[in-house]
Design a protein around this motif. Structure first.
Motif, mmCIF file in Angstrom:
data_model
loop_
_atom_site.group_PDB
_atom_site.id
_atom_site.type_symbol
_atom_site.label_atom_id
_atom_site.label_comp_id
_atom_site.label_asym_id
_atom_site.label_seq_id
_atom_site.Cartn_x
_atom_site.Cartn_y
_atom_site.Cartn_z
ATOM 1 N N ARG A 49 28.004 65.865 53.273
ATOM 2 C CA ARG A 49 27.640 65.823 54.352
ATOM 3 C C ARG A 49 27.519 64.069 54.785
ATOM 4 N NH1 ARG A 49 26.403 69.849 58.054
ATOM 5 N NH2 ARG A 49 26.034 71.740 56.911
ATOM 6 N N ASP A 70 33.697 73.809 63.773
ATOM 7 C CA ASP A 70 32.824 73.004 62.618
ATOM 8 C C ASP A 70 31.683 74.121 62.015
ATOM 9 O OD1 ASP A 70 31.809 71.114 60.890
ATOM 10 O OD2 ASP A 70 31.383 69.725 62.595
ATOM 11 N N ASP A 71 31.272 73.709 60.792
ATOM 12 C CA ASP A 71 30.514 74.642 60.018
ATOM 13 C C ASP A 71 31.181 76.079 60.022
ATOM 14 O OD1 ASP A 71 28.355 72.886 59.485
ATOM 15 O OD2 ASP A 71 27.598 72.845 61.585
ATOM 16 N N ARG A 74 29.363 79.263 58.778
ATOM 17 C CA ARG A 74 28.293 79.811 59.083
ATOM 18 C C ARG A 74 28.468 80.714 60.535
ATOM 19 N NH1 ARG A 74 27.020 74.973 57.138
ATOM 20 N NH2 ARG A 74 25.484 74.824 55.780
ATOM 21 N N ALA A 98 33.602 72.856 56.648
ATOM 22 C CA ALA A 98 32.575 73.363 55.885
ATOM 23 C C ALA A 98 32.186 72.741 54.601
ATOM 24 C CB ALA A 98 33.114 74.913 55.741
ATOM 25 N N ASP A 99 31.103 72.937 54.284
ATOM 26 C CA ASP A 99 30.652 72.297 52.935
ATOM 27 C C ASP A 99 31.619 72.517 52.040
ATOM 28 O OD1 ASP A 99 28.604 71.361 54.444
ATOM 29 O OD2 ASP A 99 27.151 73.001 53.730
#
Length: 204
Positions: A49, A70-71, A74, A98-99
């Motif tokens: 992040r 993005d993301d 999710r 993503a993470d």
């Protein structure tokens, strides 16, 4: 290390001012710059992040007229599946941010799982000292804070090497400067980091 402009023909403005290239992100930047050589018209971009991954994704999508999600870990699997197929059909790249990369996403749709397995993944890392120094200088400048020459060097060994930690320290210095009606100084920085350390220990 001072702020470094992207060495690629990306749009001016946000690119030049807001993204700093260092050892921890240079490989990812080079990969995005060479999107025409990708084995499929998609890439997964991961990173911690506040590492600039969303900014880098926006810049990439703006330059290539591709799509940014993005993301992505999710989002609905159907959305990702159709976006991946569309990117292959239109030859406009898709960037999934993503993470973490798959298989951490726990994808249930078999067709999407196979497509993601064939998709290259690149990562932004935590900043090394030269990049951390440049990021702190940028963050201070954004807040109109003038640091004495010795302050940045004093801070470097005392800040955790993460993007979140850098932002947290600069925010704390900004708040302390405002509350004390004082310019940045080593004295103010020592007091601020000491207060942060005490607060962290009390929360532990």
């Amino acid at each position: 290390m001072s702020q470094i402009a992207l060495p690629f023909d990306w749009p001016a403005g946000e690119t030049e001012r807001d993204f700093i290239v260092g050892d921890s992100n240079a490989d990812a930047v080079r990969h995005l710059d060479r999107w025409g050589t990708w084995p499929v018209m998609a890439t997964i971009l991961t990173g911690p992040r506040k590492s600039g991954r969303s900014l880098l994704g926006r810049l990439f999508a703006g330059r290539t007229e591709g799509q940014l999600i993005d993301d992505a870990d999710r989002r609905s699997e159907e959305e990702l599946f159709h976006a991946w197929n569309a990117a292959q059909e239109t030859r406009r790249p898709l960037l999934l941010v993503a993470d973490l990369p798959p298989p951490a996403w726990r994808v249930k749709l078999p067709d999407l799982r196979s497509r993601l397995a064939a998709t290259p993944a690149v990562a932004l890392g935590d900043p090394d000292e030269p990049l951390a120094r440049a990021l702190v200088e940028k963050l201070l400048a954004q807040r109109n804070l003038v640091a004495p020459p010795e302050l940045i060097g004093w801070l470097m060994p005392r800040i955790e090497r993460s993007h979140v930690a850098l932002i947290r320290v600069v925010d704390a210095l900004d708040e302390a400067s405002l509350s004390e009606h004082s310019r940045l100084s080593l004295k103010l920085a020592r007091a601020t980091l000491g207060a942060m350390r005490s607060a962290d220990e009390n929360r532990a």
